[in-house]
Design an enzyme around this catalytic site. Structure first.
Site, mmCIF file in Angstrom:
data_model
loop_
_atom_site.group_PDB
_atom_site.id
_atom_site.type_symbol
_atom_site.label_atom_id
_atom_site.label_comp_id
_atom_site.label_asym_id
_atom_site.label_seq_id
_atom_site.Cartn_x
_atom_site.Cartn_y
_atom_site.Cartn_z
ATOM 1 N N GLY B 13 32.129 48.667 92.358
ATOM 2 C CA GLY B 13 30.788 48.924 91.862
ATOM 3 C C GLY B 13 30.811 49.148 90.355
ATOM 4 O O GLY B 13 31.804 48.832 89.691
ATOM 5 N N LEU B 14 29.718 49.714 89.851
ATOM 6 C CA LEU B 14 29.623 49.936 88.407
ATOM 7 C C LEU B 14 30.218 51.312 88.081
ATOM 8 O O LEU B 14 29.540 52.227 87.644
ATOM 9 C CB LEU B 14 28.168 49.824 87.952
ATOM 10 N N HIS B 15 31.512 51.443 88.355
ATOM 11 C CA HIS B 15 32.236 52.693 88.184
ATOM 12 C C HIS B 15 33.475 52.402 87.377
ATOM 13 O O HIS B 15 33.853 51.255 87.201
ATOM 14 C CB HIS B 15 32.706 53.233 89.549
ATOM 15 N N ALA B 16 34.159 53.468 86.938
ATOM 16 C CA ALA B 16 35.492 53.365 86.359
ATOM 17 C C ALA B 16 35.601 52.193 85.375
ATOM 18 O O ALA B 16 34.813 52.088 84.448
ATOM 19 C CB ALA B 16 36.532 53.267 87.473
ATOM 20 N N PRO B 18 35.078 48.781 85.565
ATOM 21 C CA PRO B 18 33.939 47.877 85.359
ATOM 22 C C PRO B 18 32.842 48.521 84.507
ATOM 23 O O PRO B 18 32.265 47.869 83.641
ATOM 24 C CB PRO B 18 33.447 47.600 86.787
#
Lengths: 544, 95
Positions: B13-16, B18
C-alpha cells in the site's frame, strides 16, 4: 581524576569521551512569545536539525534497510504540513516547544485512529517529537548518541530498543549505573565484544564529554583522565585484541594442560557458526518447544537435534533435556502459576508429572545421534539429589546413549558433587542459576546484581568442590554459565579443576588467549588466592 | 483542474518505502502543487509524508491526484505512473 567501581561484565579495556543516553526532556511551563518570527525560526531550526541528524545516521550506516527506515523518518520530520501547523501555533501565541508538541500530537491522533500499520508508527512519531523538543530546549537528543566518533556510552541501563542504535564503530565501551552480570546490557556487551561495566553508581553524575577509561574485567572506571591516558588504554586494548586474534587451536594452559573450549548453542544455525569451538558444551533444546501448544513430535525433534550433531561431526555435543518451568512457561505443559516459579516444578522435576516428555526427548536424541557422527552427551537441568541423578542416568542409558550427566545449579547438588559423579558420567555447572540459588537472589532483580557476581568467593567455593570431585573421580566437570566467558576468570576456573568451559562462540578467542597466558601451576595459585579473598573486588584484584 | 484517478499498485500500500518514494517525487515537481485524495476524505498535499501516510491507502485503493498550473499534466502523469507500479517489488535505487 576520580575513580568509580562497578561490576565488570564484558572484559577488555576502553577509553574515550563519555556520552550518556539522554532522557526525554519534560515540557517546561508555556512561555509568552515576544518575537513571533524568531520563535518560528527557532522551531523550524529544531526540526531541521532532527532531519539532518537522521540523514547523517542514514549516510553512516552500512545496512541498506536501516538507512531506508532512517530516511523515511527524516521525511516525517521534514513535513511541510507539520511546519505549517507549528507556524500557525506560534502565530496564535504558543511558544516553539509547545507548538512542536501540539503539531506532532495532531498527527499522532490521526495515526492512532487509523490503526494497523500506522498505529505501530506512533512510536516513531513520539521519537521525532522528543528529539525536536530536546533540540529546541538546547538539550541533547534522547536515545543512543550518534556523534560520529568513538565514545564510551553511559546509561542507567540499556533497553533492548536502544541496542538497534548501538553502532560498534562509535561505541567503544559501556557503563551503566544499574544492571547486573546477567542483565540485558551485559549479554549484549559480550555478544558485541564491547568492554562493559554495570552497576557503577555515580557514572550518571559524570559530565558529558569527560574523558574516561574502563576495565571490563575489574569493573574499574576512571573519569577525568587525560587524552594520553585514553590513547594508552586504546593501544593496550588493540594489543590484547591482536593476541586474541592470533590465538588458535584447542584450549590449553601455556604448559599444555587441556581445558576444552566449547560453544553454547540453541540450533543448528548456531552450531554452524561455532567453527572455532572444540564442541558444544550446552545445546539448549527449549527453542523447539517454545510457543507450542502441543509437544513437538519425535521426528521433528530428531531432525532438529541431528542438525546440530551433524554440524559438530567428530566433536562433543552436550545436549540438555528440556529446561522449562513456570518462569519459562511452555504452553503444552499447562503449568499453573506457582507462588515462586524459580523454586517450583522446573527442569528435570517436570518429568515427575510428565515422564513421557523426557522419554520421547531421549528417544529422539538417541535416534539423531545414530544418524550423525558427533560424540553425544546428555544432561538434565535442575537436579538436586543423587537419587534424581541416578534415575536420569538410567533413563539415558536405557535409551542407548552412553554418557549421562547433570547440571549443577543448586547448592545441594554442588555439595554432593562427588557422590553425583558416582552415578553419572559428568557434571556441568550452570553458574547463573547456581548464583541465584546460592545467594537467594533473583536473576531478574537488578539491584541484587553484586550478589550474582561470578567472582563471589562463595560461588567459587562451590565450583571448587565440584572441580575437586572431578579430579578425584577422573570425570569431566565443565562450566556452561556466563562465568565461562570471562577471560580473567578462565585461569582461576582451570586452577579449580574445571575441565571444560562452554560459552557463546564469540567469547571463545579471548578465553583461549587468557588460558594460554598461564601455566597450570599459576592457575592453581590464582585459584587458591581467589578462594581466600573476602569479596569479588579483592578477588579480581588478586588476578589482574 | 487536471486530475488522475489511479489504483495503488504497491503490495504494502501507500506505506513505508512506496510512500517515501511517492512523497519525494511529489516534492520534486515543485512549484507544481499536487494533492492526493481517497474517497470522500479531504484532499491532502502529496508532498506531506505524514498526510500521505494518514490516508491509509492499501494495494487496490483508488486515489485521485489533482494539480494546477504549468506542468500539471506532466507531473500528474509521472506520479500516477509511480503509484500504479508495485514499488515494493523494485530494487532500492541505492542498493
Amino acid at each position: 581524576m576520580a575513580e568509580l567501581t562497578g561490576i565488570g561484565v564484558s572484559t577488555g579495556l576502553a577509553g574515550g569521551p563519555l556520552l550518556r543516553i539522554a532522557a526525554v526532556p519534560a515540557l517546561p511551563e508555556p512561555a509568552p512569545v515576544a518575537d513571533t518570527a524568531a520563535e518560528v525560526e527557532r522551531a523550524f531550526a529544531a526540526l531541521a536539525e532532527v532531519v539532518a541528524d537522521l540523514g547523517r545516521r542514514a549516510d553512516r550506516t552500512k545496512d541498506a534497510t536501516v538507512a531506508e527506515v532512517l530516511r523515511a523518518e527524516a521525511m516525517m520530520a521534514d513535513d511541510p504540513m507539520l511546519r505549517e501547523a507549528v507556524q500557525e501555533g506560534i502565530e496564535a501565541g504558543t511558544d516553539a516547544v509547545h507548538a512542536i508538541d501540539a503539531a506532532f500530537a495532531t498527527h499522532r491522533a490521526a495515526f492512532e485512529a487509523a490503526g494497523g500499520y500506522l498505529a505501530e508508527r506512533v512510536a516513531d512519531l513520539d521519537d521525532l517529537r522528543d528529539r525536536a523538543v530536546a533540540v529546541c530546549l538546547g538539550r541533547p537528543m534522547p536515545g543512543v548518541p550518534q556523534p560520529g566518533h568513538p565514545y564510551v556510552l553511559a546509561a542507567r541501563d540499556l533497553a533492548p530498543a536502544d541496542t538497534a542504535d548501538l553502532d560498534p564503530e562509535q561505541v567503544v565501551g559501556l557503563i551503566t549505573a544499574d544492571g547486573g552480570p546477567t542483565s540485558h546490557t551485559a549479554i549484549l556487551a559480550r555478544a558485541l565484544g564491547l568492554p562493559a561495566v554495570v552497576s557503577c553508581k555515580g557514572v550518571l553524575d559524570i559530565e558529558d564529554g569527560t574523558l574516561v577509561t574502563l576495565d571490563g574485567s575489574t569493573g574499574r572506571v576512571e573519569s577525568g583522565v587525560s587524552a594520553e591516558d585514553v590513547a594508552a588504554v586504546t593501544a593496550k586494548a588493540a594489543e590484547v585484541k591482536a593476541a586474541v586474534e592470533n590465538s588458535s587451536g584447542p584450549g590449553r594452559t601455556s604448559d599444555g594442560h587441556a581445558v576444552a573450549l566449547l560453544a553454547n548453542v540453541g540450533s543448528g544455525k548456531d552450531a554452524a557458526k561455532a567453527t572455532e569451538a572444540e564442541g558444544v558444551g550446552l545445546f539448549r533444546t527449549e527453542l523447539l518447544f517454545l510457543d507450542r501448544t502441543r509437544e513437538p513430535g519425535l521426528d521433528e525433534q530428531v531432525t532438529a537435534y541431528r542438525e546440530v550433531f551433524t554440524a559438530m561431526a567428530g566433536r562433543r555435543v552436550v545436549i540438555r533435556t528440556l529446561d522449562a518451568g513456570a518462569d519459562k512457561p511452555l504452553p503444552f505443559l499447562h503449568q499453573d502459576g506457582e507462588p515462586n516459579p524459580a523454586l517450583g516444578v522446573r527442569g528435570l522435576r517436570i518429568a515427575r508429572q510428565r515422564p513421557e516428555v523426557l522419554t520421547t526427548q531421549l528417544a529422539a536424541i538417541a535416534q539423531a545421534a545414530m544418524q550423525a557422527d558427533a560424540d553425544v552427551w546428555v544432561m538434565a537441568p535442575m537436579v538436586s539429589t543423587v537419587a534424581e541423578a541416578a534415575e536420569f542416568a538410567a533413563l539415558v542409558h536405557d535409551a542407548g546413549l552412553p554418557k549421562a550427566g547433570v547440571m549443577i545449579e543448586v547448592p545441594a547438588a554442588a555439595l554432593r558433587a562427588e557422590r553425583l559423579l558416582g552415578v553419572v558420567d559428568f557434571l556441568s555447572i550452570g553458574t547463573n542459576d547456581l548464583s541465584q540459588y546460592t545467594f537467594a537472589a533473583d536473576r531478574q532483580v537488578g539491584t541484587l546484581a553484586e550478589l550474582l557476581d561470578p567472582w563471589q568467593p562463595a560461588l567459587l567455593q562451590l565450583i571448587a568442590a565440584c572441580g575437586a570431585a572431578g579430579k578425584k573421580t577422573g570425570k569431566s566437570v565443565g562450566i556452561c554459565g556466563e562465568a565461562a566467558s570471562d577471560p580473567a576468570l578462565a585461569p582461576v576456573l582451570a586452577g579449580l579443576g574445571i575441565s571444560s568451559l562452554s560459552m557463546s562462540a564469540r567469547a571463545l578467542p579471548a578465553v583461549r588467549a587468557a588460558l594460554a597466558a598461564h601455566t597450570l601451576a599459576e592457575c592453581q595459585r590464582l585459584a587458591a588466592a581467589v578462594l581466600d579473598a573476602d569479596d569479588p573486588a579483592q578477588a579480581r584484584k588478586l588476578v589482574s | 483542474m487536471p486530475t488522475r484517478t489511479v489504483t495503488v499498485g504497491s503490495a504494502s500500500g501507500l506505506h513505508a518505502r512506496p510512500a517515501a518514494l511517492f512523497v519525494q517525487a511529489a516534492a520534486a515537481v515543485a512549484p507544481v502543487k499536487v494533492t492526493i485524495q481517497v474517497g470522500e476524505k479531504r484532499a491532502v498535499p502529496a508532498n506531506s509524508m505524514l498526510s500521505v501516510l494518514s490516508l491509509g491507502a492499501k494495494k487496490g485503493t483508488e486515489v485521485v491526484l489533482a494539480a494546477e498550473g504549468d506542468g500539471a499534466d506532466e507531473a500528474l502523469d509521472s506520479l500516477a505512473d509511480l503509484l500504479a507500479r508495485d514499488l515494493d517489488a523494485e530494487e532500492p535505487a541505492n542498493g
